[in-house]
Design a protein around this motif. Structure first.
Motif, PDB file in Angstrom:
ATOM      1  N   GLU A 104       0.813  -1.205   0.000  1.00 44.96           N
ATOM      2  CA  GLU A 104       0.000   0.000   0.000  1.00 44.96           C
ATOM      3  C   GLU A 104       0.858   1.271   0.000  1.00 44.96           C
ATOM      4  O   GLU A 104       0.367   2.353  -0.295  1.00 44.96           O
ATOM      5  CB  GLU A 104      -0.907   0.020   1.238  1.00 44.96           C
ATOM      6  CG  GLU A 104      -1.926  -1.095   1.232  1.00 44.96           C
ATOM      7  CD  GLU A 104      -2.623  -1.256   2.584  1.00 44.96           C
ATOM      8  OE1 GLU A 104      -2.263  -0.520   3.537  1.00 44.96           O
ATOM      9  OE2 GLU A 104      -3.509  -2.113   2.669  1.00 44.96           O
ATOM     10  N   SER A 105       2.126   1.162   0.305  1.00 38.84           N
ATOM     11  CA  SER A 105       3.007   2.324   0.433  1.00 38.84           C
ATOM     12  C   SER A 105       3.300   2.951  -0.927  1.00 38.84           C
ATOM     13  O   SER A 105       3.401   2.271  -1.946  1.00 38.84           O
ATOM     14  CB  SER A 105       4.321   1.895   1.096  1.00 38.84           C
ATOM     15  OG  SER A 105       5.251   2.955   1.061  1.00 38.84           O
ATOM     16  N   ASP A 106       3.435   4.288  -0.903  1.00 37.15           N
ATOM     17  CA  ASP A 106       3.823   5.003  -2.125  1.00 37.15           C
ATOM     18  C   ASP A 106       5.324   4.915  -2.359  1.00 37.15           C
ATOM     19  O   ASP A 106       5.799   5.145  -3.472  1.00 37.15           O
ATOM     20  CB  ASP A 106       3.431   6.484  -2.019  1.00 37.15           C
ATOM     21  CG  ASP A 106       1.928   6.681  -2.053  1.00 37.15           C
ATOM     22  OD1 ASP A 106       1.223   5.803  -2.593  1.00 37.15           O
ATOM     23  OD2 ASP A 106       1.464   7.723  -1.536  1.00 37.15           O
ATOM     24  N   TRP A 107       6.089   4.618  -1.317  1.00 31.91           N
ATOM     25  CA  TRP A 107       7.550   4.630  -1.395  1.00 31.91           C
ATOM     26  C   TRP A 107       8.150   3.253  -1.645  1.00 31.91           C
ATOM     27  O   TRP A 107       9.343   3.159  -1.919  1.00 31.91           O
ATOM     28  CB  TRP A 107       8.133   5.217  -0.109  1.00 31.91           C
ATOM     29  CG  TRP A 107       7.900   6.683  -0.024  1.00 31.91           C
ATOM     30  CD1 TRP A 107       6.817   7.315   0.494  1.00 31.91           C
ATOM     31  CD2 TRP A 107       8.759   7.710  -0.505  1.00 31.91           C
ATOM     32  NE1 TRP A 107       6.944   8.671   0.375  1.00 31.91           N
ATOM     33  CE2 TRP A 107       8.144   8.941  -0.237  1.00 31.91           C
ATOM     34  CE3 TRP A 107       9.995   7.714  -1.141  1.00 31.91           C
ATOM     35  CZ2 TRP A 107       8.706  10.156  -0.575  1.00 31.91           C
ATOM     36  CZ3 TRP A 107      10.565   8.925  -1.462  1.00 31.91           C
ATOM     37  CH2 TRP A 107       9.915  10.136  -1.193  1.00 31.91           C
ATOM     38  N   PHE A 108       7.366   2.221  -1.526  1.00 31.84           N
ATOM     39  CA  PHE A 108       7.890   0.858  -1.715  1.00 31.84           C
ATOM     40  C   PHE A 108       6.961   0.070  -2.624  1.00 31.84           C
ATOM     41  O   PHE A 108       5.758   0.315  -2.681  1.00 31.84           O
ATOM     42  CB  PHE A 108       8.020   0.126  -0.371  1.00 31.84           C
ATOM     43  CG  PHE A 108       8.993   0.776   0.565  1.00 31.84           C
ATOM     44  CD1 PHE A 108      10.348   0.704   0.320  1.00 31.84           C
ATOM     45  CD2 PHE A 108       8.556   1.457   1.688  1.00 31.84           C
ATOM     46  CE1 PHE A 108      11.258   1.300   1.173  1.00 31.84           C
ATOM     47  CE2 PHE A 108       9.449   2.059   2.545  1.00 31.84           C
ATOM     48  CZ  PHE A 108      10.808   1.986   2.283  1.00 31.84           C
ATOM     49  N   GLU A 132       5.418  10.232  -7.448  1.00 31.31           N
ATOM     50  CA  GLU A 132       5.289  11.480  -8.205  1.00 31.31           C
ATOM     51  C   GLU A 132       4.784  12.568  -7.267  1.00 31.31           C
ATOM     52  O   GLU A 132       3.894  12.323  -6.444  1.00 31.31           O
ATOM     53  CB  GLU A 132       4.310  11.310  -9.364  1.00 31.31           C
ATOM     54  CG  GLU A 132       4.795  10.373 -10.452  1.00 31.31           C
ATOM     55  CD  GLU A 132       5.987  10.934 -11.189  1.00 31.31           C
ATOM     56  OE1 GLU A 132       6.051  12.160 -11.421  1.00 31.31           O
ATOM     57  OE2 GLU A 132       6.855  10.129 -11.534  1.00 31.31           O
ATOM     58  N   PRO A 133       5.335  13.775  -7.356  1.00 26.48           N
ATOM     59  CA  PRO A 133       4.829  14.871  -6.501  1.00 26.48           C
ATOM     60  C   PRO A 133       3.376  15.156  -6.804  1.00 26.48           C
ATOM     61  O   PRO A 133       2.931  15.063  -7.959  1.00 26.48           O
ATOM     62  CB  PRO A 133       5.705  16.063  -6.886  1.00 26.48           C
ATOM     63  CG  PRO A 133       6.905  15.486  -7.548  1.00 26.48           C
ATOM     64  CD  PRO A 133       6.469  14.190  -8.151  1.00 26.48           C
ATOM     65  N   GLU A 134       2.631  15.464  -5.766  1.00 25.97           N
ATOM     66  CA  GLU A 134       1.204  15.739  -5.944  1.00 25.97           C
ATOM     67  C   GLU A 134       1.021  17.075  -6.640  1.00 25.97           C
ATOM     68  O   GLU A 134       1.775  18.013  -6.445  1.00 25.97           O
ATOM     69  CB  GLU A 134       0.511  15.773  -4.584  1.00 25.97           C
ATOM     70  CG  GLU A 134       0.505  14.423  -3.904  1.00 25.97           C
ATOM     71  CD  GLU A 134      -0.164  14.480  -2.550  1.00 25.97           C
ATOM     72  OE1 GLU A 134      -0.803  15.487  -2.237  1.00 25.97           O
ATOM     73  OE2 GLU A 134      -0.029  13.500  -1.798  1.00 25.97           O
ATOM     74  N   GLY A 135      -0.003  17.160  -7.451  1.00 31.45           N
ATOM     75  CA  GLY A 135      -0.312  18.419  -8.122  1.00 31.45           C
ATOM     76  C   GLY A 135       0.358  18.578  -9.476  1.00 31.45           C
ATOM     77  O   GLY A 135       0.133  19.547 -10.150  1.00 31.45           O
TER      78      GLY A 135
END
Length: 187
Positions: A146-150, A181-184
């Motif tokens: 569920e992690s965005d980093w892994f 990816e950076p948000e926005g």
């Protein structure tokens, strides 16, 4: 009639003409020698002038070669500096990433589980840890998913811990680190 002998006069005239001829030959030889000397001097002068021009061109060519070599050295140094600057900029840009990775490792860690060894090779993080139960290891794997980093958690081994830690299981897993990816920002 009187007898006049013209022979001595003719011989004197012939001797006079012969002297003039010899003088003219000598004069022509002297003039020819003078002209040859002037021509040789002119040619020597021209050769010396051309040699001085050639020497100047060779000197200028050596100076230009030296300048070209210096320019090539400067270009090489410039390229090295640009490469170093690029590496520094990349490091500056990724400096906060490792902090976020450690933060995410703590966030994904469920209760009753701890890490004993972390090793990062490229984008892969190898983790060795201890868990109170296999269910907690499953929870850890789900949190990594569920992690965005892994991504791509891969459990390689679960075994009973040594005699000092009864009731614990030792696990080994690897996970891929990714930078979200950076948000926005839209692609």
């Amino acid at each position: 009639m009187a007898k006049i002998n013209l022979r001595p006069w003719r011989e004197e005239l012939r001797a006079e003409k012969q002297k003039q001829f010899v003088v003219m030959i000598l004069g022509a030889a002297i003039v020819a020698a003078g002209l040859a000397f002037l021509w040789k001097s002119d040619m020597d002068s021209r050769i010396a002038y051309q040699q001085s021009r050639n020497a100047y061109i060779e000197t200028a060519t050596r100076q230009l070669d030296q300048q070209i070599k210096e320019i090539e050295d400067l270009k090489r140094k410039r390229d090295e500096l640009l490469a170093r600057m690029q590496v520094i900029q990349e490091l500056q840009g990724t400096r906060p990433v490792i902090v976020r990775v450690f933060d995410e490792l703590v966030r994904t860690l469920p209760d009753g589980l701890f890490y004993s060894d972390l090793k990062k090779t490229g984008d892969r993080v190898d983790i060795v840890g201890m868990a109170e139960s296999n269910g907690r290891v499953s929870t850890l794997l789900r949190r990594f998913e569920e992690s965005d980093w892994f991504s791509d958690p891969n459990l390689t081994n679960v075994a009973a811990a040594d005699s000092r830690r009864t009731g614990y299981s030792e696990f080994k897993l690897s996970v891929q680190q990714q930078t979200p990816e950076p948000e926005g920002e839209d692609k």
